[in-house]
Design a protein around this motif. Structure first.
Motif, PDB file in Angstrom:
ATOM      1  N   CYS A   1       0.811  -1.227   0.000  1.00  0.00           N
ATOM      2  CA  CYS A   1       0.000   0.000   0.000  1.00  0.00           C
ATOM      3  C   CYS A   1       0.838   1.268   0.000  1.00  0.00           C
ATOM      4  O   CYS A   1       0.385   2.327  -0.405  1.00  0.00           O
ATOM      5  CB  CYS A   1      -0.961  -0.003   1.182  1.00  0.00           C
ATOM      6  N   GLY A   2       2.069   1.174   0.530  1.00  0.00           N
ATOM      7  CA  GLY A   2       2.932   2.349   0.567  1.00  0.00           C
ATOM      8  C   GLY A   2       2.702   3.275   1.754  1.00  0.00           C
ATOM      9  O   GLY A   2       3.475   4.198   1.969  1.00  0.00           O
TER      10      GLY A   2
ATOM     11  N   CYS B   1       1.377   2.073   5.150  1.00  0.00           N
ATOM     12  CA  CYS B   1       1.306   1.481   6.486  1.00  0.00           C
ATOM     13  C   CYS B   1       2.687   1.540   7.156  1.00  0.00           C
ATOM     14  O   CYS B   1       3.675   1.931   6.538  1.00  0.00           O
ATOM     15  CB  CYS B   1       0.805   0.035   6.415  1.00  0.00           C
TER      16      CYS B   1
ATOM     17  N   CYS C   1       5.292  -0.683   5.187  1.00  0.00           N
ATOM     18  CA  CYS C   1       5.731  -0.074   3.935  1.00  0.00           C
ATOM     19  C   CYS C   1       6.666   1.098   4.239  1.00  0.00           C
ATOM     20  O   CYS C   1       7.657   1.304   3.546  1.00  0.00           O
ATOM     21  CB  CYS C   1       4.532   0.385   3.109  1.00  0.00           C
TER      22      CYS C   1
ATOM     23  N   CYS D   1       3.345  -5.730   4.175  1.00  0.00           N
ATOM     24  CA  CYS D   1       2.301  -4.690   4.135  1.00  0.00           C
ATOM     25  C   CYS D   1       1.061  -5.132   4.915  1.00  0.00           C
ATOM     26  O   CYS D   1       0.573  -6.237   4.766  1.00  0.00           O
ATOM     27  CB  CYS D   1       1.922  -4.358   2.696  1.00  0.00           C
ATOM     28  N   ASP D   2       0.564  -4.206   5.727  1.00  0.00           N
ATOM     29  CA  ASP D   2      -0.560  -4.486   6.613  1.00  0.00           C
ATOM     30  C   ASP D   2      -1.905  -4.373   5.916  1.00  0.00           C
ATOM     31  O   ASP D   2      -2.915  -4.826   6.444  1.00  0.00           O
ATOM     32  CB  ASP D   2      -0.538  -3.439   7.747  1.00  0.00           C
TER      33      ASP D   2
HETATM   34 ZN   LIG Z   1       1.558  -1.226   3.348  1.00  0.00          ZN
END
Ligand SMILES: [Zn+2]
Ligand SMILES: [Zn+2]
Lengths: 230, 407
Positions: free
Chosen positions: B89-90, B92, B95, B103-104
């Motif tokens: 996602c960039g 969380c 990330c 990634c969460d």
């Molecule tokens: Zn993430």
């Protein structure tokens, strides 16, 4: 209005009765009745706990009523921002799977519409019982709700730079009667699953701006590329 | 569109399925130009990975041309992009720490429940790799939906052929991270189990990071030959006692770092592995860790063990005594692909890394099911297969003539 609204809609996802029951009740219960918590605490009064842990993690003879569900998720946003989003109850339907809509009636009361078995809906009115901006929101259903429920969500600062721990606690009192028993049976097993899924969706929405979807084509003819299937 | 779909153990077919569509504003759709079959696809083919569903589209090593762009994507139509297999996602915590495979948010709420039950935490999302990692369709198809297109895709400069950059999607960063996790110091001897694509890239990476010697272990002559071509010394594990050989070759010390590029389907001769095979087929245990055990037992005191090989379940007879008494360090994990792509692309452009020497076959999507069989049955000659939806059925091109010349 506290009964089932028989809308007659076919459930478009073909959910089983059970699945919808699970969702309906758990969502209705989206987080703890002050009265209810009060009762729970007084029942165990005189036996001090050594553990610094939420009540939902207790076990053995300490285990609270199975109708008490607790779940914590850490979200990479500040507490005020998360509180503000949640406090607008209209927003809850964006991440709570079975909440169709929430309509604000006045400063403390809101009308919730919840998906129920076989395409029906349940409505009830909820009243805020505690409101600490940036910290806590608690609510409970008003007299006469099909599923008497209460929720409490706390926004707790995590370590500096690590965002906020959001802890939702839910409790419910299932209705009497055949339907009530069916709901109660399901609730004792599955609402924690629904709660953690909803919190995860809340986190996704707050951190990324979208509720994550792997919707994509497959060789299964019944599935569409823009809909999320398990 | 046409797509390679999984229907069960050793059953892969080409189906006509609906085209993907934009779901969120950050999505793009790409038209696949190259998509590779990975060693970990064999785990799916062999039915070792739970939560595959009949009809799932395979393929996590993908690149292509952007053909449709969501309102919030920074990409433009016509750009050529390589897509990391990790969906990230960039935004969380993980990330933010560049631990992209952790990634969460990229595993949807419903599917992440399964890994939470299995492993106690929700796994990150991955393309084309079972519902445990999100149930995203893979790219062994004509088109692919790419979520979070502002985080993953690597825009490829004009003039770089697909074969040179495709492996940025998985195996090149995986081999690189495997070597990075081995914390190589100048003068080190590094042992690498498995000379498949990840092992070969780990060997290259280890040398680039200053390894003095690399010793590569496998049993396929062709793969050992490729390793030798990179400058590694080689061991055929059916010819030699690997532990003894490593001990002797390192002057009675053992390798400073050991890298297990094999994972759960290790071939091996030990009695432990035969027992593991029986258990795996009777579902008593899922992993066959011969290489992993050998790596721990062979590593020098205070050395490092790096595990890029995929494991999915429980393991019997973990040599915890040797691991603890020798004071080993172990690092592992799915690759944080996005962390490495820019640096590795630059190294490819500068000619420091050769990415094409291991490609053995190009084939059409329609020949995909045959290619899976070959990849499974003829690992010696099929060292890496790239599917190209643009090719006609039957137009299989072998590249055996492109053998890497040792420097
Ligand atoms: Zn993430
Ligand atoms: Zn791969």
């Amino acid at each position: 209005m506290t009964g089932f609204l028989l809308s007659g809609d076919e459930d478009e996802r073909g959910d089983t009765l059970q699945r919808t029951l699970i969702g309906a009740a758990a969502m209705a219960a989206a987080a703890g009745v002050a009265l209810y918590f009060g009762r729970k605490r007084s029942e165990t009064a005189g036996e001090p706990l050594l553990s610094d842990a939420p009540a939902s993690t207790l076990r053995g003879s300490r285990k609270p009523d199975p109708a008490l569900i607790g779940r914590t998720v850490t979200i990479n946003r500040n507490a005020q921002e998360l509180y503000d989003f949640w406090r607008k109850f209209e927003n809850l339907s964006q991440f709570m799977d079975n909440v169709r809509a929430v309509e604000t009636l006045d400063n403390s009361r809101s009308r919730w519409t919840i998906a129920a078995p076989a395409g029906t809906e349940i409505e009830f009115v909820s009243r805020i019982t505690e409101d600490q901006p940036g910290r806590v929101i608690a609510w409970e259903s008003e007299e006469g709700a099909t599923i008497r429920n209460a929720g409490r969500v706390e926004f707790i600062d995590a370590a500096p730079g690590r965002g906020t721990m959001v802890r939702a606690t839910i409790t419910y009192d299932p209705p009497a009667g055949t339907v009530g028993r069916a709901i109660a049976k399901v609730l004792q097993r599955e609402p924690n699953v629904q709660a953690r899924r909803d919190l995860r969706r809340f986190k996704q929405l707050m951190e990324t701006g979208e509720v994550t979807s792997s919707a994509s084509p497959s060789g299964r003819r019944s599935e569409e590329p823009t809909k999320q299937y398990l | 569109m046409r797509a390679l779909t999984w229907h069960g153990r050793h059953d892969v077919r080409v189906d006509t399925v609906p085209d993907p569509e934009i779901v969120h504003p950050r999505d793009v759709i790409i038209k696949i130009t190259s998509t590779a079959i990975c060693g970990s696809d064999l785990h799916l083919f062999d039915g070792y990975i739970p939560t595959m569903r009949a009809g799932d589209i395979l393929g996590h090593e993908n690149m292509g041309e952007v053909v449709e762009v969501g309102a919030k994507s920074p990409l433009k139509k016509g750009q050529r992009v390589v897509i990391p297999f990790t969906v990230s996602c960039g935004s969380c915590y993980f990330c933010g720490k560049q631990q992209f495979s952790a990634c969460d948010n990229s595993n949807p709420a419903t599917t992440s429940d399964m890994s939470e039950t299995l492993y106690g935490y929700p796994m990150g999302g991955a393309l084309g790799y079972a519902h445990l990692t999100g149930g995203y369709a893979g790219g062994q198809a004509e088109y692919l939906r790419v979520p979070y297109s502002d985080v993953g895709p690597v825009v490829i400069p004009d003039g770089m052929p697909d074969d040179q950059v495709l492996f940025l999607s998985d195996i090149l960063p995986t081999g690189w991270m495997a070597a990075e996790n081995a914390e190589i110091e100048p003068g080190d001897t590094v042992a690498v189990w498995g000379c498949g694509p990840v092992g070969l890239f780990a060997i290259q990476s280890a040398f680039l990071m200053g390894a003095h010697r690399v010793i590569a272990i496998d049993h396929f002559p062709r793969r050992l030959e490729l390793a030798k071509g990179l400058g590694a010394e080689i061991l055929h594990f059916r010819e030699v006692n690997v532990r003894e050989a490593l001990f002797e070759m390192t002057g009675g010390i053992g390798p400073d770092a050991c890298i297990d590029c094999v994972g759960m389907e290790a071939h091996g001769l030990g009695i432990d592995n035969i027992l593991d095979t029986v258990k795996a087929h009777t579902f008593l245990g899922t992993d066959r860790p011969a290489a992993f055990r050998q790596a721990i037992l062979s590593c020098r005191k205070g050395g490092r063990v790096s595990v890029p090989g995929v494991y999915g379940g429980m393991m019997d007879k973990f040599p915890i005594g040797a691991f603890m008494e020798k004071g080993l360090t172990m690092k592992t994990g799915q690759t944080h692909v996005q962390k490495y792509t820019a640096e590795l692309l630059r190294m490819i452009e500068e000619g420091k890394i050769d990415t094409t020497f291991l490609v053995s076959h190009h084939a059409s999507l329609e020949d995909g099911p045959d290619m899976y069989r070959h990849w499974h049955d003829h690992q010696d000659t099929y060292t890496k297969i790239i599917l190209k939806p643009g090719l006609e059925k039957g137009a299989v091109q072998t590249q055996q003539e492109k053998i890497h010349e040792p420097a």
